[in-house]
Enzyme design. Structure first.
Site, PDB file in Angstrom:
ATOM      1  N   ARG A  40      13.835  -2.262   8.748  1.00  0.00           N
ATOM      2  CA  ARG A  40      12.837  -1.801   9.717  1.00  0.00           C
ATOM      3  C   ARG A  40      12.806  -2.727  10.919  1.00  0.00           C
ATOM      4  O   ARG A  40      12.803  -3.947  10.772  1.00  0.00           O
ATOM      5  CB  ARG A  40      11.453  -1.792   9.052  1.00  0.00           C
ATOM      6  CG  ARG A  40      11.013  -0.414   8.666  1.00  0.00           C
ATOM      7  CD  ARG A  40       9.727  -0.470   7.890  1.00  0.00           C
ATOM      8  NE  ARG A  40       8.602  -0.993   8.671  1.00  0.00           N
ATOM      9  CZ  ARG A  40       7.354  -0.902   8.265  1.00  0.00           C
ATOM     10  NH1 ARG A  40       7.064  -0.328   7.113  1.00  0.00           N
ATOM     11  NH2 ARG A  40       6.381  -1.395   9.001  1.00  0.00           N
ATOM     12  N   ARG A  54      12.006  -7.094   2.319  1.00  0.00           N
ATOM     13  CA  ARG A  54      12.076  -5.673   2.662  1.00  0.00           C
ATOM     14  C   ARG A  54      12.982  -5.463   3.874  1.00  0.00           C
ATOM     15  O   ARG A  54      13.712  -4.481   3.951  1.00  0.00           O
ATOM     16  CB  ARG A  54      10.671  -5.135   2.953  1.00  0.00           C
ATOM     17  CG  ARG A  54      10.666  -3.664   3.307  1.00  0.00           C
ATOM     18  CD  ARG A  54       9.266  -3.100   3.383  1.00  0.00           C
ATOM     19  NE  ARG A  54       8.639  -3.338   4.670  1.00  0.00           N
ATOM     20  CZ  ARG A  54       7.379  -3.030   4.963  1.00  0.00           C
ATOM     21  NH1 ARG A  54       6.605  -2.497   4.041  1.00  0.00           N
ATOM     22  NH2 ARG A  54       6.893  -3.274   6.148  1.00  0.00           N
ATOM     23  N   LYS A  80       0.816  -1.222   0.000  1.00  0.00           N
ATOM     24  CA  LYS A  80       0.000   0.000   0.000  1.00  0.00           C
ATOM     25  C   LYS A  80       0.845   1.266   0.000  1.00  0.00           C
ATOM     26  O   LYS A  80       0.452   2.258  -0.606  1.00  0.00           O
ATOM     27  CB  LYS A  80      -1.051  -0.006   1.106  1.00  0.00           C
ATOM     28  CG  LYS A  80      -0.523  -0.075   2.497  1.00  0.00           C
ATOM     29  CD  LYS A  80      -1.632  -0.360   3.502  1.00  0.00           C
ATOM     30  CE  LYS A  80      -1.047  -0.931   4.769  1.00  0.00           C
ATOM     31  NZ  LYS A  80       0.036  -0.180   5.409  1.00  0.00           N
ATOM     32  N   ARG A 100       1.864  -8.993  13.215  1.00  0.00           N
ATOM     33  CA  ARG A 100       1.180  -7.879  12.539  1.00  0.00           C
ATOM     34  C   ARG A 100       0.083  -8.395  11.611  1.00  0.00           C
ATOM     35  O   ARG A 100      -0.978  -7.800  11.491  1.00  0.00           O
ATOM     36  CB  ARG A 100       2.189  -7.029  11.753  1.00  0.00           C
ATOM     37  CG  ARG A 100       2.902  -6.015  12.664  1.00  0.00           C
ATOM     38  CD  ARG A 100       4.239  -5.582  12.123  1.00  0.00           C
ATOM     39  NE  ARG A 100       4.194  -5.041  10.793  1.00  0.00           N
ATOM     40  CZ  ARG A 100       5.220  -5.121   9.918  1.00  0.00           C
ATOM     41  NH1 ARG A 100       6.345  -5.708  10.259  1.00  0.00           N
ATOM     42  NH2 ARG A 100       5.105  -4.601   8.739  1.00  0.00           N
ATOM     43  N   ARG A 150      -7.418   1.621  11.166  1.00  0.00           N
ATOM     44  CA  ARG A 150      -7.130   0.192  11.197  1.00  0.00           C
ATOM     45  C   ARG A 150      -8.031  -0.563  12.144  1.00  0.00           C
ATOM     46  O   ARG A 150      -7.902  -1.786  12.265  1.00  0.00           O
ATOM     47  CB  ARG A 150      -5.718  -0.038  11.719  1.00  0.00           C
ATOM     48  CG  ARG A 150      -4.716   0.248  10.690  1.00  0.00           C
ATOM     49  CD  ARG A 150      -3.385  -0.249  11.186  1.00  0.00           C
ATOM     50  NE  ARG A 150      -2.417   0.405  10.363  1.00  0.00           N
ATOM     51  CZ  ARG A 150      -1.334  -0.159   9.880  1.00  0.00           C
ATOM     52  NH1 ARG A 150      -1.048  -1.371  10.190  1.00  0.00           N
ATOM     53  NH2 ARG A 150      -0.544   0.508   9.115  1.00  0.00           N
TER      54      ARG A 150
HETATM   55  P1  ADP Z   1       2.602  -2.156   7.853  1.00  0.00           P
HETATM   56  O1  ADP Z   1       1.194  -1.990   7.450  1.00  0.00           O
HETATM   57  O2  ADP Z   1       3.470  -2.724   6.769  1.00  0.00           O
HETATM   58  O3  ADP Z   1       2.769  -2.898   9.152  1.00  0.00           O
HETATM   59  P2  ADP Z   1       2.775   0.670   8.587  1.00  0.00           P
HETATM   60  O4  ADP Z   1       3.890   1.573   8.291  1.00  0.00           O
HETATM   61  O5  ADP Z   1       1.456   1.027   8.022  1.00  0.00           O
HETATM   62  O6  ADP Z   1       3.270  -0.753   8.062  1.00  0.00           O
HETATM   63  O7  ADP Z   1       2.626   0.487  10.169  1.00  0.00           O
HETATM   64  C1  ADP Z   1       3.699   0.118  10.983  1.00  0.00           C
HETATM   65  C2  ADP Z   1       3.294   0.148  12.447  1.00  0.00           C
HETATM   66  O8  ADP Z   1       2.912   1.476  12.825  1.00  0.00           O
HETATM   67  C3  ADP Z   1       2.093  -0.722  12.845  1.00  0.00           C
HETATM   68  O9  ADP Z   1       2.437  -2.069  13.083  1.00  0.00           O
HETATM   69  C4  ADP Z   1       1.625  -0.001  14.129  1.00  0.00           C
HETATM   70  O10 ADP Z   1       2.439  -0.303  15.243  1.00  0.00           O
HETATM   71  C5  ADP Z   1       1.855   1.461  13.776  1.00  0.00           C
HETATM   72  N1  ADP Z   1       0.630   2.047  13.162  1.00  0.00           N
HETATM   73  C6  ADP Z   1       0.509   2.466  11.881  1.00  0.00           C
HETATM   74  N2  ADP Z   1      -0.734   2.925  11.646  1.00  0.00           N
HETATM   75  C7  ADP Z   1      -1.428   2.756  12.791  1.00  0.00           C
HETATM   76  C8  ADP Z   1      -2.774   3.001  13.205  1.00  0.00           C
HETATM   77  N3  ADP Z   1      -3.682   3.497  12.358  1.00  0.00           N
HETATM   78  N4  ADP Z   1      -3.122   2.717  14.475  1.00  0.00           N
HETATM   79  C9  ADP Z   1      -2.240   2.220  15.343  1.00  0.00           C
HETATM   80  N5  ADP Z   1      -0.968   1.946  15.033  1.00  0.00           N
HETATM   81  C10 ADP Z   1      -0.557   2.203  13.776  1.00  0.00           C
END
Ligand code: ADP
Length: 204
Positions: free
Chosen positions: A143, A137, A23, A154, A98
């Site tokens: 990361r 990745r 995404k 996750r 989310r």
């Molecule tokens: P991915 O979807 O690949 O895990 P993201 O960069 O979208 O990567 O998110 C990484 C982390 O950031 C999540 O595992 C969470 O800990 C935090 N995070 C991101 N967006 C949210 C959200 N909307 N609510 C709570 N935590 C979030």
């Protein structure tokens, strides 16, 4: 509000997908095609972690464990970001909401300014494919949340908390599911077609 008024304020699009669905990459494409900022909660948290801010320090333990950062931190952060001048003519949200609670919060925050979103895209890919992508990745980006146990966690959290929220959007007829399998360009072609069908591309 009429859809014409909504159009004048610019498109509001949400992009969802399991970790590794791609995404973030597609968010950049959408942002460019629609001339709107892509706002990624994950990227905001990572930037804050890199800068060593208080927000970053609070988010780190949750992110490293593959847990969601608590709503009390995430929701006001998003709201403040959506009030910034560059978000007044539309925006793309990547990775937020989310959970169903975040979806309600967003609905209310948008309603306060008479706005609503136009489209929700969910990029879907199968479990094994995303684990493989994320492990690759990890080698490239390093990361701290891209280790195999955290990746698996996750994905579970996505399944338990985010997938039920997708149903909430499907019930509103604004959800389009995109097959995330294939090359970046193939997936982008699918998304572009949907943006076009929804009249979201700028007219020129
Ligand atoms: P991915 O979807 O690949 O895990 P993201 O960069 O979208 O990567 O998110 C990484 C982390 O950031 C999540 O595992 C969470 O800990 C935090 N995070 C991101 N967006 C949210 C959200 N909307 N609510 C709570 N935590 C979030």
């Amino acid at each position: 509000m009429t859809s014409q008024e909504a159009d004048q304020q610019g498109p509001i699009v949400l992009i969802l997908g399991a970790p590794g669905a791609g995404k973030g990459t597609q968010a950049k494409n959408i942002s460019k095609a629609l001339s709107i900022p892509a706002i990624s909660t994950g990227a905001i948290f990572r930037q804050n972690m890199a800068d060593g801010t208080e927000l970053g320090n609070r988010a780190k333990a949750y992110m490293d464990a593959g847990e969601f950062v608590p709503d009390a931190v995430t929701n006001p952060m998003v709201k403040a970001r959506l009030e910034a001048p560059d978000a007044q003519n539309g925006f793309l949200l990547d990775g937020y909401p989310r959970t169903i609670d975040q979806a309600y919060y967003l609905r209310d925050a948008l309603a306060e300014t008479g706005r609503d979103f136009d489209l929700v895209l969910e990029v879907s890919v199968d479990f094994d494919e995303v684990v493989e992508r994320l492990l690759k990745r990890a080698e490239v980006e390093g990361r701290s949340d891209d280790t195999e146990p955290v990746i698996r966690h996750r994905l579970e959290v996505y399944h338990e908390q985010t997938e039920p929220m997708v149903t909430y959007y499907a019930d509103q007829d604004k959800l389009v599911q995109i097959d995330g399998l294939g090359t970046v360009d193939e997936v982008w072609d699918r998304i572009y077609k949907v943006l076009d069908e929804h009249n979201l591309l700028p007219q020129n």
